[in-house]
Design a protein around this motif. Structure first.
Motif, mmCIF file in Angstrom:
data_model
loop_
_atom_site.group_PDB
_atom_site.id
_atom_site.type_symbol
_atom_site.label_atom_id
_atom_site.label_comp_id
_atom_site.label_asym_id
_atom_site.label_seq_id
_atom_site.Cartn_x
_atom_site.Cartn_y
_atom_site.Cartn_z
ATOM 1 N N VAL A 42 0.746 -1.229 -0.284
ATOM 2 C CA VAL A 42 0.074 0.077 -0.039
ATOM 3 C C VAL A 42 0.985 1.273 0.016
ATOM 4 N N THR A 43 2.018 1.262 0.405
ATOM 5 C CA THR A 43 3.106 2.257 0.443
ATOM 6 C C THR A 43 3.169 2.613 -1.255
ATOM 7 N N CYS A 44 3.178 1.665 -2.122
ATOM 8 C CA CYS A 44 3.641 1.729 -3.550
ATOM 9 C C CYS A 44 2.075 2.419 -3.959
ATOM 10 N N ALA A 45 1.189 2.039 -3.457
ATOM 11 C CA ALA A 45 -0.036 2.553 -4.057
ATOM 12 C C ALA A 45 -0.174 4.098 -3.556
ATOM 13 N N PHE A 46 0.192 4.567 -2.574
ATOM 14 C CA PHE A 46 0.172 6.004 -2.263
ATOM 15 C C PHE A 46 1.057 6.756 -2.944
ATOM 16 N N LEU A 47 2.392 5.881 -3.086
ATOM 17 C CA LEU A 47 3.435 6.724 -4.034
ATOM 18 C C LEU A 47 2.994 6.975 -5.422
ATOM 19 N N ASP A 48 2.207 5.869 -6.042
ATOM 20 C CA ASP A 48 1.912 5.949 -7.316
ATOM 21 C C ASP A 48 0.717 6.950 -7.518
ATOM 22 N N ALA A 49 -0.015 7.199 -6.485
ATOM 23 C CA ALA A 49 -1.304 8.200 -6.517
ATOM 24 C C ALA A 49 -0.575 9.656 -6.356
ATOM 25 N N GLY A 50 0.683 9.891 -6.190
ATOM 26 C CA GLY A 50 1.365 11.117 -5.986
ATOM 27 C C GLY A 50 1.214 11.540 -4.475
ATOM 28 N N VAL A 51 0.735 10.858 -3.635
ATOM 29 C CA VAL A 51 0.541 11.226 -2.197
ATOM 30 C C VAL A 51 1.802 11.567 -1.584
ATOM 31 N N ASP A 52 2.048 12.519 -0.793
ATOM 32 C CA ASP A 52 3.150 12.741 -0.069
ATOM 33 C C ASP A 52 3.073 11.811 1.414
ATOM 34 N N PRO A 53 3.968 11.475 1.852
ATOM 35 C CA PRO A 53 3.985 10.556 2.975
ATOM 36 C C PRO A 53 3.501 11.135 4.128
ATOM 37 N N SER A 54 3.719 12.664 4.190
ATOM 38 C CA SER A 54 3.108 13.500 5.173
ATOM 39 C C SER A 54 1.816 13.796 5.178
ATOM 40 N N ASP A 55 0.934 13.526 3.804
ATOM 41 C CA ASP A 55 -0.464 13.697 3.841
ATOM 42 C C ASP A 55 -1.171 12.561 4.452
ATOM 43 N N THR A 56 -1.509 12.723 5.669
ATOM 44 C CA THR A 56 -2.059 11.290 6.395
ATOM 45 C C THR A 56 -3.430 10.901 5.598
ATOM 46 N N ALA A 57 -4.346 11.982 5.340
ATOM 47 C CA ALA A 57 -5.504 11.693 4.795
ATOM 48 C C ALA A 57 -5.352 11.256 3.607
ATOM 49 N N GLY A 58 -4.499 11.443 2.741
ATOM 50 C CA GLY A 58 -4.039 10.961 1.380
ATOM 51 C C GLY A 58 -3.758 9.321 1.647
ATOM 52 N N VAL A 59 -2.784 9.229 2.518
ATOM 53 C CA VAL A 59 -2.163 8.061 2.682
ATOM 54 C C VAL A 59 -3.222 6.853 3.161
ATOM 55 N N ILE A 60 -4.361 7.452 4.102
ATOM 56 C CA ILE A 60 -5.374 6.742 4.562
ATOM 57 C C ILE A 60 -6.364 6.259 3.238
#
Ligand code: DC
Length: 220
Positions: A42-60
């Protein structure tokens, strides 16, 4: 009818829990679940979506929305997220560095724990499942619950071997010590909870560790 056997193994990075768990599953004819691979995928998923690791809502959002498929065949491990195979990529340093953005967020953990419980329940003969919170949160009712530990120097040396030595000392310390410290804020994987057997494998070879787990499983 033979009974299902569920073995839960947790412990810090580099304790040998993945190699041991997979070997035990192979020898006992059980399925194998690497829960860390799910956090990594799921780390790959948020990276692919262009979400920054500090964007908790985006990571969720990326975690909860991820179409996650993982093999439980100990002889053929693969993981796919949103239709893409990420089996190799989840071991890359970028993922290892950023996975705490998922593992330190309670909403992400709750989602992955639910998926892990469903996978464990669906294994017909039983399963060896490994990961930080397996014995305490995911599968507290497992037939055998083990905490595998080893001294930090040994764990860093083992992780270096896993990575074929292609990693510098700072990256190694980051992958083993910093991640453990981040993860331990939410999950206690350094002391054995009630009913969990502590196996310190600092002075055991891999083969001795596998034998010790098989002996404990046989005694169940
Ligand atoms: O075991 P691993 O290095 O592949 O785990 C990857 C990351 O996910 C690591 O930061 C620990 C975390 N993790 C977790 O918090 N809970 C789990 N059940 C499995 C892994």
């Amino acid at each position: 009818m033979t009974q299902r056997l569920v073995i839960a193994i947790d412990g810090p990075s580099g304790s040998g829990k993945s190699t041991t768990s997979r070997a035990v599953a192979q020898r006992l004819g059980l399925a194998y679940l690497d829960t860390g691979a799910m956090y990594r995928a799921v780390t790959c998923a948020f990276l692919d979506a262009g979400v920054d690791p500090s964007d908790t809502a985006g990571v969720i959002a990326s975690t909860l929305g991820a179409n996650l498929e993982i093999s439980t065949d100990p002889d053929d491990q693969w993981v796919r997220v949103n239709g893409t195979d990420v089996t190799q990529r989840i071991r890359e340093q970028e993922v290892s560095t950023k996975v705490s953005a998922v593992s330190t967020v309670p909403e992400c953990r709750a989602d992955l724990v639910a998926r892990q419980r469903a996978i464990i329940d669906a294994a017909p003969a039983g399963i060896v499942a490994e990961g930080r919170d397996i014995t305490t949160v995911v599968a507290p009712d497992a037939d055998l619950r083990l905490l595998l530990t080893a001294d930090p120097e040994i764990r860093m040396a083992r992780r270096k071997l896993d990575l074929d030595g292609e990693v510098d000392a700072a990256a190694l310390a980051d992958q083993v010590l910093r991640r453990d410290s981040d993860d331990s804020k939410l999950v206690n994987f350094t002391t054995a909870a009630d009913g969990v057997i502590h196996l310190d494998c600092t002075y055991l070879t891999l083969e001795q560790t596998i034998d010790a787990v098989l002996a404990l499983a046989g005694a169940r």
